[in-house]
Scaffold this motif. Structure first.
Motif, PDB file in Angstrom:
ATOM      1  N   LEU A 170       0.828  -1.211   0.000  1.00 16.66           N
ATOM      2  CA  LEU A 170       0.000   0.000   0.000  1.00 16.66           C
ATOM      3  C   LEU A 170       0.861   1.259   0.000  1.00 16.66           C
ATOM      4  CD1 LEU A 170      -2.724  -1.026   2.588  1.00 16.66           C
ATOM      5  CD2 LEU A 170      -2.961  -0.889   0.113  1.00 16.66           C
ATOM      6  N   LEU A 171       2.098   1.129   0.448  1.00 16.38           N
ATOM      7  CA  LEU A 171       2.986   2.288   0.514  1.00 16.38           C
ATOM      8  C   LEU A 171       3.462   2.742  -0.861  1.00 16.38           C
ATOM      9  CD1 LEU A 171       5.414   1.619   3.505  1.00 16.38           C
ATOM     10  CD2 LEU A 171       3.888   3.566   3.228  1.00 16.38           C
ATOM     11  N   TRP A 172       3.513   1.798  -1.792  1.00 13.18           N
ATOM     12  CA  TRP A 172       4.196   2.077  -3.059  1.00 13.18           C
ATOM     13  C   TRP A 172       3.665   3.278  -3.855  1.00 13.18           C
ATOM     14  CZ3 TRP A 172       8.899   1.274  -4.128  1.00 13.18           C
ATOM     15  CH2 TRP A 172       9.582   0.232  -3.506  1.00 13.18           C
ATOM     16  N   PRO A 173       2.343   3.363  -4.086  1.00 12.02           N
ATOM     17  CA  PRO A 173       1.883   4.506  -4.890  1.00 12.02           C
ATOM     18  C   PRO A 173       2.338   5.834  -4.297  1.00 12.02           C
ATOM     19  CG  PRO A 173       0.092   2.969  -4.496  1.00 12.02           C
ATOM     20  CD  PRO A 173       1.233   2.519  -3.652  1.00 12.02           C
ATOM     21  N   GLY A 174       2.205   5.968  -2.978  1.00 11.39           N
ATOM     22  CA  GLY A 174       2.608   7.199  -2.321  1.00 11.39           C
ATOM     23  C   GLY A 174       4.096   7.441  -2.435  1.00 11.39           C
ATOM     24  N   LEU A 175       4.860   6.372  -2.267  1.00 11.64           N
ATOM     25  CA  LEU A 175       6.312   6.506  -2.340  1.00 11.64           C
ATOM     26  C   LEU A 175       6.764   6.962  -3.718  1.00 11.64           C
ATOM     27  CD1 LEU A 175       7.974   3.574  -0.342  1.00 11.64           C
ATOM     28  CD2 LEU A 175       8.118   6.042   0.053  1.00 11.64           C
ATOM     29  N   VAL A 176       6.164   6.357  -4.747  1.00 12.87           N
ATOM     30  CA  VAL A 176       6.523   6.714  -6.126  1.00 12.87           C
ATOM     31  C   VAL A 176       6.177   8.182  -6.378  1.00 12.87           C
ATOM     32  CG1 VAL A 176       5.950   6.321  -8.554  1.00 12.87           C
ATOM     33  CG2 VAL A 176       6.312   4.367  -7.015  1.00 12.87           C
TER      34      VAL A 176
END
Lengths: 276, 358
Positions: A6-12
């Motif tokens: 779930l973190l990935w979209p925000g991280l990108v």
């Protein structure tokens, strides 16, 4: 799906639109201004050293810091009673009053500051009222005018976190304090205020940090006569004599300063041991 | 010292359209353990909050230690409240919590430290003074709340269901401890509870409240043995209610006809001939005996039998319309469902009560 995914979209998103631009600013800040106003790439700390010159220290920087501090204090003094009073209403009244607090956000910020421009003009009714009271105070183009605009603009950011804290406040604690002999004043300073500290700190950060970099309000209401750091940065990029490398250095310096303030904020929150 | 710590005269309080407290009059003696007992919503907590000063009564008068205090602010009243949720200050240590009231009195530091130490000793919390409330168990928090309220030596301590949040064992322990504190300190305790057993066990006197009114005031034994109204008889302990008509009177004695059954009744106030009357009889005051023994006993059929350890409960049908509940200590001694049994009781246990339609 694991929570880590779930973190990935925000991280990108952060990487593309925060880390990369900051990197670009950093690279620019290490270059030099070419005589034609473009950037001459390089690797020097000259721009940062220039920031230590009195030209930047004395005026704009202290103006920004001072106005940010003053705005924060005024927002706290004005916002606390409002937040407290809303928090103690019935649910229906609470929601209505909160709606009024966020109502200004429905209108564009620039438009609202223009409205103040009209209100604060020497021929406006506020100046007229002050004059008839014997106060010949320059509002527009003075730090007072800028301060009024800043407090107006950032007050909701103080009220909302304060309200969130006070709304959950257990008012039987206040009754307990009265029961044990505390006056209203004593129960406020010994019980309510210390326990609302997380809200006070959150509100202070939400006001202080953005005001430090503000340029629209001082530009419009200060009329260029109230130099602030944010205005200076904006001029280095968009002004008639652009100097992107210096502007970039100023922006980064401000960001580091803000980060220090935020670090202090999280430290303070950690010290509120009784929470959680 | 005044004879009465707290006096309420015709106190009423409404919230909007609902009357929460209706013309309550109480006189609580100095040094007494007095309980307000009633189901939730009966107005007992509001009454307590009026005495503490958090609510202002719409009418009536309140006297604390003989002085009019109806509209005195809470910080000026010589009463302290132990809150139901304890209301400990979460950002202050145990010591700071207990010291709060003394600091408000601006006492010298050394004296505060000494009295806080003594108060913590009193509630057996010495050594935990540096902890924050959330680092304590529920029972310990309860003790801190007690110490904080007692340290300023109020003449009346108000307690709002102080043991409600504790588990059964701890509650039993704290009941004894509260009683001990009250005896040792000789402070008036005004205790609010919905737990009838707790009220009977701890109180010198208690008032039973229902729907904003006081139904009966008296010592536990009187309330239990001689309930004035149907509500009191039912709320405190359990009762069988038998409705009948007076068919014969002779002084304090009367004969009441209940369906096909007859019984002798002794009453403090003489009953009138042909009067309708409701009789209350507690299940544990009925003994089982041989059926058809005559001599004023009744005979019925065991319809239901429940064994709950310390006692066995029987449902006995006496006529098509009348059943009573009987409880007797221990196991059933061979009595089974469907068996005919006789019932007998001490005539003093059968009491006519006011038919209070609530």
């Amino acid at each position: 799906m694991s929570t880590r995914t779930l973190l990935w979209p925000g991280l990108v998103w952060l990487l593309l639109f925060f880390a990369v631009p900051v990197g670009i600013i950093l690279v620019i800040s290490l270059g030099q201004r070419a005589p034609d106003g473009t950037i001459r790439w390089g690797f020097s700390l000259d721009n940062y050293l220039r920031l230590l010159e009195p030209l930047y220290w004395t005026g704009p920087f202290w103006n920004s810091l001072g106005l940010a501090a003053l705005t924060t204090i005024l927002c706290l003094v004005l916002g606390y009673p409002v937040a407290y009073s809303i928090a103690r209403r019935s649910a229906a009244v609470k929601h209505l009053l909160l709606f009024f607090v966020i109502l200004p956000f429905f209108t564009n910020f620039l438009v609202r500051i223009y409205a103040w421009f009209i209100l604060l003009r020497p021929e406006g009714w506020i100046a007229w009222l002050l004059r008839s009271l014997g106060l010949d105070l320059a509002l527009l183009g003075s730090p007072v005018g800028v301060l009024i605009g800043l407090v107006y603009g950032y007050l909701p950011f103080m009220i909302l976190p304060l309200y969130a804290t006070l709304e959950r406040f257990d008012f039987s604690l206040v009754e307990a304090a009265h029961d044990l002999g505390a006056s209203r004043w004593q129960s406020f300073w010994k019980i309510i205020f210390p326990l609302s500290r997380p809200g006070v700190i959150a509100g202070a950060v939400l006001v202080f940090v953005p005001v430090l970099g503000e340029f629209i309000t001082p530009k419009l209401l200060g009329g260029g006569k109230v130099p602030m750091f944010g205005v200076l940065i904006e001029e280095k990029f968009l002004g008639r004599v652009p100097d992107w490398p210096l502007g970039a250095a100023m922006a980064l310096a401000l960001m580091i300063l803000v980060s220090l303030v935020l670090a202090r904020y999280f430290q303070q929150l950690k010290e509120s041991r009784w929470v959680g | 010292m005044d004879e009465f710590s707290v006096e309420l005269h015709e106190i009423s309080k409404r919230f909007g359209q609902t009357t929460v407290v209706e013309r309550i009059s109480l006189r609580i003696r100095s040094g007494e353990f007095f309980s307000l007992l009633g189901p939730s919503g009966c107005g007992k907590t509001t009454t307590l909050r009026i005495i503490a000063g958090f609510e202002s009564p719409d009418s009536g008068e309140l006297l604390i230690n003989g002085k009019l205090a109806t509209h005195t602010p809470p910080q000026e009243r010589d009463v302290n409240l132990v809150f139901q949720n304890y209301a400990l200050f979460p950002h202050l240590t145990v010591e700071q919590n207990v010291a709060f009231g003394l600091e408000m009195q601006k006492l010298p530091r050394a004296q505060i430290r000494e009295r806080v130490g003594k108060a913590l000793e009193l509630v057996r919390l010495s050594g935990l003074g540096a902890r924050l409330p959330h680092q304590l168990s529920g029972g310990q928090q309860q003790r801190v709340a007690l110490a904080r309220a007692l340290v300023t030596e109020p003449s009346v301590l108000l307690l709002d269901e102080p043991l409600g949040a504790l588990d059964f064992k701890l509650r039993q322990e704290m009941q004894l401890e509260l009683k001990r504190l009250q005896r040792d300190l000789k402070i008036t305790f005004l205790y609010v509870t919905h737990d009838q057993e707790e009220a009977l066990k701890m109180s010198d006197r208690l008032a039973v409240m229902h729907q904003g009114r006081v139904l009966q005031i008296g010592p536990p034994q009187e309330i239990y043995e001689r309930p004035a109204t149907r509500f009191v008889a039912d709320f405190i302990g359990e009762s069988n209610f038998l409705e009948g008509r007076v068919v014969h009177t002779a002084g304090r004695r009367a004969v009441v006809q209940i369906g096909p059954l007859q019984t002798n009744v002794f009453s403090d106030t003489p009953l009138q001939l042909h009067q309708r009357v409701t009789l209350a009889l507690r299940p544990e005051r009925i003994q089982l005996c041989l059926p058809d023994a005559g001599n004023g006993t009744w005979t019925g059929l065991v319809e239901e039998l429940i064994y709950i350890g310390k006692e066995t409960r029987y449902r006995v049908r006496l006529s098509p319309e009348i059943t009573v509940t009987v409880s007797s200590p221990g196991a059933s001694n061979g009595i089974t469902v469907g068996e005919r049994v006789g019932l007998t009781w001490d005539p003093q246990s059968l009491r006519p009560i006011e038919e209070y339609s609530a």
